[in-house]
Design an enzyme around this catalytic site. Structure first.
Site, PDB file in Angstrom:
ATOM      1  CD  GLU A 175      -0.044   7.501   0.681  1.00 53.00           C
ATOM      2  OE1 GLU A 175       0.200   6.294   0.901  1.00 53.00           O
ATOM      3  OE2 GLU A 175       0.788   8.259   0.154  1.00 53.00           O
ATOM      4  CB  SER A 191       3.567   8.719   1.479  1.00 55.78           C
ATOM      5  OG  SER A 191       3.262   7.668   0.588  1.00 55.78           O
ATOM      6  CG  ASP A 209      -2.739 -20.947   2.485  1.00 60.46           C
ATOM      7  OD1 ASP A 209      -3.607 -21.834   2.353  1.00 60.46           O
ATOM      8  OD2 ASP A 209      -1.520 -21.191   2.489  1.00 60.46           O
ATOM      9  CG  ASP A 261       3.172 -22.562   2.097  1.00 59.83           C
ATOM     10  OD1 ASP A 261       2.348 -21.724   1.657  1.00 59.83           O
ATOM     11  OD2 ASP A 261       2.850 -23.467   2.889  1.00 59.83           O
ATOM     12  CG  HIS A 270      -3.378 -12.517  -1.388  1.00 58.33           C
ATOM     13  ND1 HIS A 270      -4.204 -12.259  -2.460  1.00 58.33           N
ATOM     14  CD2 HIS A 270      -3.158 -11.319  -0.785  1.00 58.33           C
ATOM     15  CE1 HIS A 270      -4.472 -10.964  -2.504  1.00 58.33           C
ATOM     16  NE2 HIS A 270      -3.845 -10.373  -1.502  1.00 58.33           N
ATOM     17  CG  HIS A 297      -2.151  -0.872   0.991  1.00 57.45           C
ATOM     18  ND1 HIS A 297      -3.443  -0.389   1.005  1.00 57.45           N
ATOM     19  CD2 HIS A 297      -2.254  -2.196   0.730  1.00 57.45           C
ATOM     20  CE1 HIS A 297      -4.297  -1.383   0.775  1.00 57.45           C
ATOM     21  NE2 HIS A 297      -3.595  -2.497   0.607  1.00 57.45           N
ATOM     22  CG  ASP A 298       5.052   3.354   1.425  1.00 60.55           C
ATOM     23  OD1 ASP A 298       4.535   4.494   1.402  1.00 60.55           O
ATOM     24  OD2 ASP A 298       6.284   3.173   1.467  1.00 60.55           O
TER      25      ASP A 298
END
Length: 327
Positions: A89, A80, A243, A251, A193, A70-71
């Protein structure tokens, strides 16, 4: 000595050679030994902070990794997203669920004791996300440092640059391409993820598809419905592991889940619906070593998006949550 016949050909290239031989004093590239002289223990301090925080809270690695995404995707990897204040932000709804800020602040506090006004918050965040992957069982990746911190942060910059979990392949491809990242980078970095969790609202757009076996495995869909009952979308305490198989382990299980139609987000599932990316998903699902190798390469690219490196481009914040001179 150049002859008269070659000298005219050489002259147009002279400015380029001078630029290589005499670096711009106001802008220096990132380097792997940036703090070797000014703060030799910098990376060790960050790594120890991440390791300690993760031992107390297994969700920390996923939070730090998401924080870096996200940065970097919003105006570059410049810290930021760490700034507090009106219209920064952090105030955008897309960033309301971000976490891990306390780990960055903790590392910064220690670094300010041993190496005051030396290590940027942008570097701390990049190193912390790198170390988070290693702590969770992923590859140990070397990344260059030397980033400087942004002096501003705007909520208006968030939405046009952040990938939403409901995005199509085309939408994701456009944003990744705008950051200099390829389709391979998109698939590999989506592997983040494999750790972390999400609130029910992050995939509420899929509710109508939960019983569609072409989109999701029916058993997995049933599990999601149980974990996110009516009202779960707005309950911040209800979360689901990205997961379900190895929630806290970095992994290649994420890719195996995708092949088995167990991708939590719509943005996950579309990776196996597109022929170009499905091939990459299957490759990563079948070879964890290949995934780790590709991850390190793509992560270095991610952490290098839009960096600020010269004195005229940014600063070294004393506090990661505020611009210097602002209380």
């Amino acid at each position: 000595m150049a002859s008269k016949s070659t000298l005219p050909l050489f002259l147009p290239l002279l400015p380029l050679f001078l630029q290589i031989l005499i670096p711009n004093s106001h802008s220096a590239p990132l380097s792997f030994d940036f703090y070797a002289a000014s703060c030799p223990a910098a990376e060790l301090i960050v790594a120890n902070t991440v390791r300690s925080a993760s031992a107390q809270d297994p969700s920390i690695p996923g939070k730090l990794l998401r924080l870096l995404f996200h940065d970097c995707f919003v105006d570059g990897c410049d810290g930021s997203v760490l700034l507090k204040g009106n219209s920064t932000e952090r105030t955008d709804p897309a960033n309301q669920s971000l976490g891990g800020f306390e780990v960055i602040d903790s590392a910064k506090s220690v670094l300010e004791i041993f190496c005051p006004a030396t290590v940027s918050c942008a570097d701390i965040l990049a190193l912390a996300a790198r170390d988070a992957v290693a702590v969770a069982g992923g590859p140990a990746t070397q990344i260059p440092t030397g980033r400087r911190d942004s002096k501003s942060s705007s909520a208006q910059s968030v939405r046009p640059n952040i990938v939403d979990t409901s995005f199509t392949m085309a939408q994701m491809g456009r944003i990744f391409s705008s950051k200099g990242l390829s389709l391979l980078d998109l698939v590999v970095l989506s592997g983040a993820h494999t750790i972390g969790s999400a609130h029910c609202g992050a995939f509420s757009d899929r509710k109508l598809k939960l019983v569609d076996s072409a989109s999701l495995d029916p058993n997995y869909a049933s599990d999601l419905i149980k974990k996110c009952p009516a009202g779960g979308d707005t309950n911040p305490k209800v979360t689901v592991a990205n997961d379900p198989q190895t929630a806290n382990l970095f992994d290649n299980q994420y890719y195996r889940n995708l092949v088995a139609r167990r991708g939590l987000f719509q943005s996950d599932s579309v990776l196996v619906d597109d022929e170009r990316t499905r091939r990459i998903v299957e490759e990563m699902a079948g070879d964890q070593e290949r995934f780790f190798e590709a991850w390190s390469e793509s992560f270095v690219k991610l952490a290098g998006i839009g960096v600020k490196t010269g004195e005229g481009e940014g600063e070294i914040r004393a506090s990661c949550s505020a611009v210097n001179g602002v209380v």
